[in-house]
Design an enzyme around this catalytic site. Structure first.
Site, PDB file in Angstrom:
ATOM      1  N   ASP A   1       2.649 -14.681  -6.559  1.00  0.00           N
ATOM      2  CA  ASP A   1       2.334 -15.460  -7.494  1.00  0.00           C
ATOM      3  C   ASP A   1       3.630 -16.907  -7.656  1.00  0.00           C
ATOM      4  OD1 ASP A   1       0.774 -14.797  -9.327  1.00  0.00           O
ATOM      5  OD2 ASP A   1       2.059 -13.294 -10.408  1.00  0.00           O
TER       6      ASP A   1
ATOM      7  N   ASP B   1       4.664 -12.313 -11.619  1.00  0.00           N
ATOM      8  CA  ASP B   1       5.901 -11.335 -11.314  1.00  0.00           C
ATOM      9  C   ASP B   1       5.211 -10.974 -10.052  1.00  0.00           C
ATOM     10  OD1 ASP B   1       3.477 -10.292 -11.636  1.00  0.00           O
ATOM     11  OD2 ASP B   1       4.178  -8.604 -12.867  1.00  0.00           O
TER      12      ASP B   1
ATOM     13  N   GLN C   1     -11.514   5.226  -1.028  1.00  0.00           N
ATOM     14  CA  GLN C   1     -12.708   5.057  -0.114  1.00  0.00           C
ATOM     15  C   GLN C   1     -14.028   5.611  -1.197  1.00  0.00           C
ATOM     16  OE1 GLN C   1      -9.771   6.401   1.954  1.00  0.00           O
ATOM     17  NE2 GLN C   1      -9.671   3.864   2.802  1.00  0.00           N
ATOM     18  N   THR C   2     -13.807   6.914  -1.665  1.00  0.00           N
ATOM     19  CA  THR C   2     -15.062   7.612  -1.962  1.00  0.00           C
ATOM     20  C   THR C   2     -15.109   6.723  -3.604  1.00  0.00           C
ATOM     21  OG1 THR C   2     -13.426   8.670  -3.259  1.00  0.00           O
ATOM     22  CG2 THR C   2     -14.516   9.205  -0.985  1.00  0.00           C
TER      23      THR C   2
ATOM     24  N   ASP D   1      -2.786 -13.734 -17.375  1.00  0.00           N
ATOM     25  CA  ASP D   1      -3.620 -13.216 -17.032  1.00  0.00           C
ATOM     26  C   ASP D   1      -4.186 -12.215 -17.397  1.00  0.00           C
ATOM     27  OD1 ASP D   1      -2.722 -13.605 -14.007  1.00  0.00           O
ATOM     28  OD2 ASP D   1      -0.833 -12.670 -14.365  1.00  0.00           O
TER      29      ASP D   1
ATOM     30  N   MET E   1     -14.882   7.741  -6.643  1.00  0.00           N
ATOM     31  CA  MET E   1     -14.710   8.090  -7.048  1.00  0.00           C
ATOM     32  C   MET E   1     -14.010   9.732  -7.284  1.00  0.00           C
ATOM     33  SD  MET E   1     -18.240   9.617  -6.014  1.00  0.00           S
ATOM     34  CE  MET E   1     -18.373  10.583  -4.087  1.00  0.00           C
ATOM     35  N   SER E   2     -13.950  10.303  -8.514  1.00  0.00           N
ATOM     36  CA  SER E   2     -13.400  11.706  -8.712  1.00  0.00           C
ATOM     37  C   SER E   2     -13.718  13.359  -9.154  1.00  0.00           C
ATOM     38  CB  SER E   2     -12.033  11.383  -8.842  1.00  0.00           C
ATOM     39  OG  SER E   2     -12.304  10.852 -10.457  1.00  0.00           O
TER      40      SER E   2
END
Lengths: 575, 696
Positions: free
Chosen positions: B536, B532, B380-381, B307, B383-384
């Protein structure tokens, strides 16, 4: 040793190497089912055989089916050959009026020719009718050789195929091998031998008055046709008792050269067939090289030992040096026309391959010189070896080598992309085990039983070597005799026949099991972490394993035979 | 990162005592029968002893010599037992500490799923499916899955890691292990393990070697060794009749000595110790292999699935650069980015604050005095940001910010300076810069202030230090590495190139992983992976070596054939190394053992036959003093070499990633050629001692 001698040995080897690739290519096409340039002629014949026998050439067999077909075929061969000898006096083509064989001799000889051994407890010209020689012995020279080659192909297919259940069709392999490979080469070789003075007739023996006034019977018959396949199929059973030392069976130096070439021809080419089938000719050349190393080691030791002559003679002031007037060295039991180099070369080749034809008397060799043929056979007839048998024997050693040393690269062992696991190891060990069991077991038996000791021509270590050689030769399906042992007794005929059967069938069946198991496995592609099996390292490893696993087993026996005889000779005791 | 426990000293005094006792206990035929070579050795030793006892009464020659040979024969067997015992002893020491934690726990079995009523039952009586209540301070009675609640758990008993971990119902952190302790809160656990088969039970059994089953390769090797022994049975058993032919005889004791020295006792004695030691080496790396087969498979691995996150790159992306758009001041962007990230407690957010501080000397501002309103990140947005003094600052995914600017641009006065042509040019520039970042393996975050895009934050995946070298090492081992990531192909390619992996699987879903494993396997390759999560599990089960993380779900742990207690995915590389080491050690000692036979022949054959044929003394190339001393020296060497090689068997032959050819050459020289030479020297030295002391 002389330069002339070495030049001849090297010319031989170069010629063999040159022939390996083209013949390998041809045989590959034959066993891969592809058309060849003679298919147009032989194809209809081949298909005719299948139609006659009701064989579906397209359908393949599991390893068990393959093994069963092979065993049934060999059983039928054995029975017919046995009966043919027993009642040859009632059958035609018997101008000398030979009587039927005793049952134990017929048994021994039938086993001997079916197993491709050609151990001869009989003298050809004094025992066998022409019909027996032609219909019995010569035919089996062909089919026993074809059986060996077919079996090798089954094992090679095991390596080459991926996740396959079948390993081929025994009947098809047998037919194609005989028809496309053995017959054409044997016909050409026989014509050449006739041209060089070998008899090919059905006449009665000729009685002549010699210059000295003595009466002599000159034996003859269909010789050339039998000798060609005797060499090509690594059979080795002579038409005459004296085998390739007889002037009619080996008229001159050229026929001698052609005959030794015929011995190694197919075993060498098979390494190339193997390489082509596993899609890397280098893999084949690696096996070829390992065989070549062991061949040169043998011929060098043997040639050296015989050139040295006998130190006891030297002490008496006998000149044993090679010169233009004499061959030098130990010439006892050797033809003056072949000399030391060509005799030891022949002896090495005939015992490396499980041929067993002889042009000199191994019994008369110096202790060490005579030990080399013995060791050659004891290593398992894998130095080129018998047709087919040499290749599958060597591949079994390769499995062991890869298993032991392959672990040292940090992967579970694999050979040619096939994982070597418990089943393969078990079957391989089973196959390898039967050789010392038979060789040492029967020798131990014969060296203490009165019936065994009765046949000895010499006492002391040399007598021991004679017994050891007989069972070694029989088990290794070689068929050459050390000489000195009167083997045409009930005891030897039966025990030697058993040894021949163990050496052939007890090895073949587990070997086919390996083939079947390998064929069913999936293929693991090589990576940088995979042990490369096409380089010098693998060759050295394989040679080492053959010597240690094959050789160490016989060290005590050899110490009590040729080795002690050698040291005794140096100390002044001859046997 | 590695929490490799230091190996105990090879011959710890606390271990040697019990191991010696065990060596005798293992003389039990049922125990010996597991090992064909040593079993045969014991059998012929017994035969020799019986014959010796008989000749004690009936009188015989050289009794003292026979007695010495017999003593050394038994030593050979005991040394073999000792090798196994000491390897097991080292495992037992590890198991003992585990067992301490496995006290007689009393479980609180709930009567119903909803209620709080419980009955007290001893832990061993729990059945799978039972629900138990575990409260603060309680020990979790058995393996299970949290079905209700969240708790911090101290798992140090298993992992040795003292920091507590959180276990909660649902998701990938629901598995709990018996023997661990709940530190706070309470959970309801559904028991998944039957009594005696819990994780800790299996762990104890594994390290003690009690449940050790022979691995496929070990079985095959045992067959080979048994076959070789059989060959030497033929070689030795036929000697008496050969000797009779020669008019002499060979004492049985000499035959026994020859036989025992010829059969591969060295590898036979050390084989199981090598296997146990391999397992223990894994345990020291905090990895539990559920079967020896898995360890062997690890040595064969062709393809390693790793991974990206946490294995190849550090778990968190970090801000590496601010990229301003045309006409924007560097400082303005940095300032806006920092402000937008002040309340962002994720490592990414913090790294933005740090970058602004380091590059532009902007100190983190006190939040309280700013009258700020923070907008937290939502899926949803995407962004912050922060609303501050009438300014609206946003950071987020590029397309999210573009959307935001386009829809909200008109609402804010300062944003009105955009005209559509300029906007389009800005957009194009933004896209180009963002693509550039993606191609370099980074993630672009756009920053906008008051409806105007200022620029981008270049979030970089930090490839772990030294990982490139490790992949190069793996490539030399012949192992292909494949990086698995959810990133887009562009980013994935860039990281793959930087880390030096051979291939990558981008935008991977769990099904893709499974499909990739199947594809590799269909080409005959062995695949290792670690994982984990419950999703998987199918891939873990499909992989030839599936390493489940201890922090993972029950499903994942059940599916894998190894569990990594440290939950460190890079450990796959060590696991492969240990697998290879195990196989190499076996091969090396087998080769050594067989090569030894050459010298032993030269010691014993002349001694054995010299009485019959004096000329054979010429074979005594070591010039051993007398036939008796020669045989005694060979048998002593044969026994002592076992003891001498125990450290190598336990430690393992060092694996060097130098390619198969050079590696084999090296090992063949050391163990093959060395195996031929060493006994010549050893036997000669022992002979000098034996004859000087007058033992024979």
């Amino acid at each position: 040793m002389t330069i002339n001698g070495w030049v001849q040995i090297l010319i031989y080897f170069v010629l063999l190497t040159v022939l390996t690739r083209p013949l390998g290519g041809f045989m590959y096409r034959v066993f891969d089912g592809q058309p060849t340039w003679i298919s147009r002629v032989l194809g209809p014949v081949e298909r005719g055989f299948y139609k006659l026998a009701g064989v579906d050439a397209k359908s393949e067999q599991y390893w068990t089916g393959y093994a069963l077909a092979m065993l049934v075929f060999n059983l039928v061969c054995f029975v017919t050959l046995y009966l043919l000898q027993l009642y040859q006096n009632l059958l035609p083509l018997n101008p000398q009026g030979m009587s039927g064989l005793t049952s134990d001799l017929a048994f021994n000889t039938a086993i001997s020719f079916v197993t491709n051994t050609n151990w001869q407890s009989y003298g050809g010209e004094t025992t066998m009718s022409y019909l027996t020689q032609m219909l019995g012995l010569t035919v089996h020279n062909f089919v026993s050789a074809a059986t060996g080659i077919a079996l090798a192909m089954a094992l090679v297919r095991g390596f080459a195929r991926r996740s396959s259940k079948t390993v081929g069709n025994f009947w098809v392999d047998l037919t194609r091998c005989t028809l496309y490979v053995l017959l054409p080469i044997a016909i050409v070789a026989a014509l050449f031998l006739v041209w060089q003075g070998m008899p090919q007739n059905l006449s009665a023996y000729t009685d002549v008055n010699t210059l000295e006034g003595a009466k002599q019977t000159i034996a003859q018959g269909p010789v050339a046709s039998q000798i060609a396949i005797k060499m090509l199929g690594t059979n080795g059973g002579g038409f005459f008792n004296a085998n390739a030392a007889h002037p009619f069976e080996n008229p001159n130096s050229l026929t001698d050269f052609v005959q030794i070439t015929l011995i190694f021809l197919i075993p060498a080419a098979l390494t190339n067939v193997f390489g082509r089938m596993v899609k890397s000719q280098l893999q084949g050349w690696a096996i070829y090289s390992a065989m070549a190393v062991l061949f040169f080691a043998g011929v060098t030791a043997c040639y050296w030992a015989e050139s040295q002559g006998n130190p006891q003679f030297a002490a008496l002031g006998v000149d044993q040096q090679a010169s233009s007037l004499q061959a030098g060295g130990n010439m006892e039991g050797k033809e003056a026309r072949f000399g030391i180099a060509r005799s030891t070369l022949f002896a090495t080749i005939t015992t490396d391959a499980s041929c067993g034809a002889v042009n000199s008397w191994h019994d008369s060799y110096t202790p060490l010189g005579g030990m080399i043929p013995l060791i050659n056979i004891q290593l398992g007839e894998v130095i080129f070896g018998g047709v087919g048998a040499g290749l599958y024997g060597m591949l079994l050693y390769a499995i062991i080598a890869v298993f032991i040393a392959g672990l040292m690269v940090g992967r579970t062992p694999e050979y040619l992309g096939k994982k070597i696991e418990a089943k393969e190891v078990k079957m391989t060990m089973l196959a390898i085990l039967c050789l010392p069991l038979s060789i040492l077991g029967f020798t131990a038996l014969a060296s203490v039983m009165p019936q065994g000791l009765a046949g000895l021509g010499n006492n002391g270590p040399h007598g021991f070597s004679e017994i050891l050689y007989a069972y070694t030769s029989a088990t290794g399906n070689n068929g050459s005799a050390f000489g000195g042992l009167s083997a045409n007794t009930k005891f030897y005929n039966i025990t030697l026949a058993l040894a021949m059967m163990i050496g052939r069938f007890a090895l073949i069946v587990p070997m086919l099991a390996v083939a079947g198991s390998l064929a069913a496995k999936k293929y693991t592609p090589p990576s940088a972490g995979t042990f490369p099996t096409n380089g010098g390292l693998f060759i050295a490893l394989l040679v080492g394993v053959v010597l240690i696993v094959g050789g160490l087993t016989y060290f005590p026996a050899l110490a009590l035979g040729p080795i002690v005889e050698h040291y005794s000779m140096l100390a002044g005791n001859l046997y | 990162m590695n929490t490799q426990k230091s190996a105990p000293p090879l011959f710890d005094r606390a271990l040697v005592g019990p191991a010696i006792k065990d060596s005798f206990r293992k003389l039990d035929p049922r125990s010996l029968a597991h090992n064909p070579v040593i079993f045969i050795t014991a059998l012929v030793s017994l035969l020799a002893t019986v014959l010796f006892a008989r000749s004690l009464f009936s009188g015989g020659e050289r009794l003292l010599f026979s007695a010495q040979v017999i003593v050394w024969l038994w030593f050979t067997v005991l040394f073999a037992n000792f090798a196994e015992a000491i390897a097991e002893g080292r495992g037992k020491a590890q198991a003992a500490s585990l067992r301490k934690t496995k006290t007689e726990t009393v479980a609180k079995r709930l009567k119903s799923a909803e209620g709080k009523e419980y009955t007290q039952v001893p832990a061993p009586q729990l059945k799978p499916g039972d629900l138990v209540l575990v409260e603060t301070g309680d020990i979790i009675p058995s393996d299970g899955e949290v079905v209700l609640g969240v708790a911090t758990v101290d798992e140090s008993a298993i992992t040795g890691e003292s920091a507590p971990v959180i276990r909660e119902s649902g998701g990938d952190r629901s598995a709990v292990t018996g023997g661990t302790r709940v530190l706070s809160d309470q959970v309801v656990v559904r028991i998944t393990a039957a009594a005696g088969s819990s994780f800790i039970d299996r762990m104890i059994a594994l390290v003690e070697g009690a449940s050790r089953q022979k691995t496929p390769n070990e079985i095959a090797l045992n067959i080979l060794l048994a076959g070789m022994s059989l060959i030497f049975v033929f070689a030795v058993a036929t000697i008496p009749s050969f000797a009779t032919y020669a008019g002499g005889s060979v004492p049985v004791i000499m035959l026994v000595a020859l036989f025992v020295t010829l059969i591969p006792t060295t590898i036979g004695a050390l084989l199981s110790a090598i296997g146990i030691a391999g397992m223990n080496r894994l345990v020291r790396f905090n990895v539990l292999a559920m079967s020896g087969r898995a360890v062997e498979a690890a040595g064969d691995v062709d393809t390693l699935l790793l991974d990206k996150t946490g294995t190849i790159t550090l778990g968190n992306r970090q801000a590496a650069e601010f990229i301003t758009l045309q006409g924007v001041d560097d400082k303005e962007l940095a300032d806006a980015a920092q402000l937008a990230s002040l309340s962002d407690e994720t490592p990414e957010g913090r790294s933005v604050v740090v970058l602004a501080k380091e590059k532009y000397g902007m100190r983190g501002r006190e939040l309280a005095g700013l009258h700020a309103r923070f907008i937290t990140f939502s899926a949803q947005t995407r962004m912050s940001g922060v609303d501050l003094d009438g300014h609206a600052i946003r950071k987020g995914a590029v397309d999210a910010i573009v959307d935001y600017v386009q829809t909200s641009g008109g609402e804010i006065a300062h944003g009105a300076q955009f005209n559509s042509i300029a906007q389009r040019a800005t957009l194009k520039e933004l896209k180009e810069e963002a693509d550039k970042i993606s191609r370099a393996g980074g993630t672009p975050l756009a920053v906008a202030k008051d409806g105007r895009v200022l620029g981008l934050i270049y979030l970089k995946d930090i490839v772990k230090g030294g990982i490139r070298e490790r992949f190069a090492e793996l490539r030399r081992m012949g192992i292909r590495t494949v990086m698995v990531t959810g990133d887009n192909p562009l980013t994935a390619a860039a990281i793959a190139a930087e880390a030096g992996v051979d291939d990558f699987l981008a935008q991977a879903k769990p099904e893709d992983k499974l499909a990739l494993i199947r594809k590799e396997q269909s080409e005959g390759k062995l695949v290792a992976m670690c994982g984990d999560g419950t999703n998987d599990a199918p891939a873990l089960a499909q992989a030839d070596v599936g390493v489940a993380m201890q922090t993972g779900t029950v499903a994942a742990r059940e599916a894998g054939n190894m569990v990594d207690l440290d939950s460190d995915p890079t450990k796959l590389i060590e696991i492969v190394g240990i697998g290879k080491q195990l196989l190499m050690t076996r091969g090396a000692l087998t080769t050594f053992s067989i090569s030894n036979d050459v010298a032993k022949y030269f010691a014993i054959i002349p001694a054995m036959f010299a009485a019959i044929y004096p000329p054979l003394n010429k074979l005594n190339i070591m010039h051993l003093a007398t036939p008796q001393s020669a045989i005694l020296s060979a048998i002593i060497f044969n026994a002592l070499i076992i003891i001498a090689l125990i450290p190598l068997a336990l430690r393992g032959v060092k694996y060097r990633p130098i390619g198969a050819g050079p590696l084999l050459t090296r090992n063949l020289l050391v163990y093959g050629v060395g195996g031929v030479i060493v006994p010549f020297i050893g036997i000669k030295a022992i002979d000098l001692f034996v004859s000087a002391v007058g033992l024979a």
